[in-house]
Design an enzyme around this catalytic site. Structure first.
Site, PDB file in Angstrom:
ATOM      1  N   HIS A  79     -11.923  16.163  28.963  1.00  0.00           N
ATOM      2  CA  HIS A  79     -11.918  15.585  30.312  1.00  0.00           C
ATOM      3  C   HIS A  79     -10.522  15.099  30.712  1.00  0.00           C
ATOM      4  O   HIS A  79     -10.138  15.207  31.872  1.00  0.00           O
ATOM      5  CB  HIS A  79     -12.890  14.398  30.397  1.00  0.00           C
ATOM      6  CG  HIS A  79     -14.324  14.784  30.619  1.00  0.00           C
ATOM      7  ND1 HIS A  79     -14.755  15.479  31.720  1.00  0.00           N
ATOM      8  CD2 HIS A  79     -15.434  14.553  29.877  1.00  0.00           C
ATOM      9  CE1 HIS A  79     -16.073  15.659  31.651  1.00  0.00           C
ATOM     10  NE2 HIS A  79     -16.513  15.118  30.535  1.00  0.00           N
TER      11      HIS A  79
ATOM     12  N   GLY B  92     -20.637   9.190  25.847  1.00  0.00           N
ATOM     13  CA  GLY B  92     -19.195   9.170  26.058  1.00  0.00           C
ATOM     14  C   GLY B  92     -18.901   9.219  27.542  1.00  0.00           C
ATOM     15  O   GLY B  92     -19.708   9.744  28.321  1.00  0.00           O
TER      16      GLY B  92
ATOM     17  N   HIS C 234     -15.089  16.797  23.416  1.00  0.00           N
ATOM     18  CA  HIS C 234     -15.668  16.860  24.764  1.00  0.00           C
ATOM     19  C   HIS C 234     -14.974  15.858  25.695  1.00  0.00           C
ATOM     20  O   HIS C 234     -14.565  16.206  26.800  1.00  0.00           O
ATOM     21  CB  HIS C 234     -17.179  16.585  24.687  1.00  0.00           C
ATOM     22  CG  HIS C 234     -17.871  16.573  26.006  1.00  0.00           C
ATOM     23  ND1 HIS C 234     -18.861  17.467  26.341  1.00  0.00           N
ATOM     24  CD2 HIS C 234     -17.727  15.761  27.099  1.00  0.00           C
ATOM     25  CE1 HIS C 234     -19.278  17.222  27.581  1.00  0.00           C
ATOM     26  NE2 HIS C 234     -18.613  16.185  28.062  1.00  0.00           N
ATOM     27  N   GLU C 235     -14.830  14.618  25.225  1.00  0.00           N
ATOM     28  CA  GLU C 235     -14.225  13.577  26.079  1.00  0.00           C
ATOM     29  C   GLU C 235     -12.726  13.828  26.267  1.00  0.00           C
ATOM     30  O   GLU C 235     -12.186  13.645  27.362  1.00  0.00           O
ATOM     31  CB  GLU C 235     -14.464  12.182  25.484  1.00  0.00           C
ATOM     32  CG  GLU C 235     -15.928  11.786  25.355  1.00  0.00           C
ATOM     33  CD  GLU C 235     -16.737  11.995  26.627  1.00  0.00           C
ATOM     34  OE1 GLU C 235     -16.181  11.866  27.732  1.00  0.00           O
ATOM     35  OE2 GLU C 235     -17.934  12.304  26.522  1.00  0.00           O
TER      36      GLU C 235
ATOM     37  N   CYS D 111     -23.255  16.718  30.127  1.00  0.00           N
ATOM     38  CA  CYS D 111     -22.156  15.918  30.655  1.00  0.00           C
ATOM     39  C   CYS D 111     -22.665  15.185  31.898  1.00  0.00           C
ATOM     40  O   CYS D 111     -23.353  15.786  32.725  1.00  0.00           O
ATOM     41  CB  CYS D 111     -20.991  16.838  31.022  1.00  0.00           C
ATOM     42  SG  CYS D 111     -19.567  15.968  31.679  1.00  0.00           S
ATOM     43  N   LEU D 112     -22.314  13.915  32.017  1.00  0.00           N
ATOM     44  CA  LEU D 112     -22.780  13.129  33.168  1.00  0.00           C
ATOM     45  C   LEU D 112     -22.255  13.687  34.481  1.00  0.00           C
ATOM     46  O   LEU D 112     -22.842  13.453  35.527  1.00  0.00           O
ATOM     47  CB  LEU D 112     -22.356  11.659  33.014  1.00  0.00           C
ATOM     48  CG  LEU D 112     -22.952  10.934  31.800  1.00  0.00           C
ATOM     49  CD1 LEU D 112     -22.386   9.526  31.696  1.00  0.00           C
ATOM     50  CD2 LEU D 112     -24.468  10.896  31.874  1.00  0.00           C
TER      51      LEU D 112
ATOM     52  N   GLN E 274     -13.989  10.875  35.002  1.00  0.00           N
ATOM     53  CA  GLN E 274     -15.379  10.931  35.477  1.00  0.00           C
ATOM     54  C   GLN E 274     -15.737   9.757  36.377  1.00  0.00           C
ATOM     55  O   GLN E 274     -16.789   9.777  37.017  1.00  0.00           O
ATOM     56  CB  GLN E 274     -16.352  10.950  34.293  1.00  0.00           C
ATOM     57  CG  GLN E 274     -16.253  12.211  33.462  1.00  0.00           C
ATOM     58  CD  GLN E 274     -17.278  12.189  32.363  1.00  0.00           C
ATOM     59  OE1 GLN E 274     -17.036  11.641  31.301  1.00  0.00           O
ATOM     60  NE2 GLN E 274     -18.444  12.777  32.611  1.00  0.00           N
TER      61      GLN E 274
HETATM   62 NI    NI Z   1     -18.498  15.102  29.902  1.00  0.00          NI
END
Ligand code: NI
Length: 184
Positions: free
Chosen positions: A144, A45, A140-141, A98-99, A50
């Site tokens: 963000h 995701g 989670h997304e 998470c990236l 991000q």
């Molecule tokens: Ni993330």
């Protein structure tokens, strides 16, 4: 085009993102670039903050995990202007990463069901429910786009324990194979 992933410490990750409409310039290219960036970094995701854009957009392709979680079958979707109407069901613990927080993986407690309304890439409206790991990835997304990171869900003790790591990440001292944007 592969875009740099903004790391922990970048202010855009802490903003509540803005809604967009079908006139948003270059949206389809942007979605394509987000998928490309996500695949390159082995994510399932990616949310627009991000990659430095404070807009309510995230993309998901969780199909690489569908063998372990049947609810992820064919789960590849674009979510625009999403709003989670309800979070319910049993609390479950699963490991998340998470990236924007490379090198950190922690168990996060989340409820197992959600009801969400959103628009897809063609601005068609949807009202859907998701369960299990699908509900988790969306939460989670979605977080963000609200300026929230998964580490915010951890205990004070865990957070204190991660402080040094977070400091390194914000300075860009990470070992990853994707492009990043950090304080340095
Ligand atoms: Ni993330």
């Amino acid at each position: 085009m592969i875009l740099p992933v903004y790391l922990y410490g970048q202010p855009v990750l802490r903003k509540v993102a803005e809604e967009i409409d079908e006139n948003y310039e270059g949206l389809h290219q942007l979605i394509e670039d987000m998928y490309e960036t996500m695949y390159k970094s082995d994510g399932i995701g990616l949310a627009a903050p991000q990659i430095g854009l404070s807009i309510r957009l995230f993309v998901i392709d969780a199909t690489p995990m569908e063998e372990d979680y049947p609810e992820l079958k064919d789960f590849k979707k674009v979510f625009i202007n999403a709003e989670i109407l309800e979070i319910y069901g049993d609390e479950m613990d699963e490991s998340e990463g998470c990236l924007s927080l490379p090198g950190i993986r922690e168990n996060v407690t989340r409820q197992s069901k959600i009801r969400i309304i959103y628009q897809d890439e063609n601005f068609v409206e949807h009202d859907e429910t998701y369960i299990g790991f699908a509900a988790r990835v969306i939460q989670h997304e979605y977080d963000h786009t609200e300026g929230t990171l998964f580490i915010d869900h951890l205990s004070q003790l865990k957070k204190r324990f991660l402080k040094g790591k977070l400091n390194s990440i914000s300075k860009g001292n990470v070992d990853v194979n994707y492009r990043i944007k950090s304080q340095k």
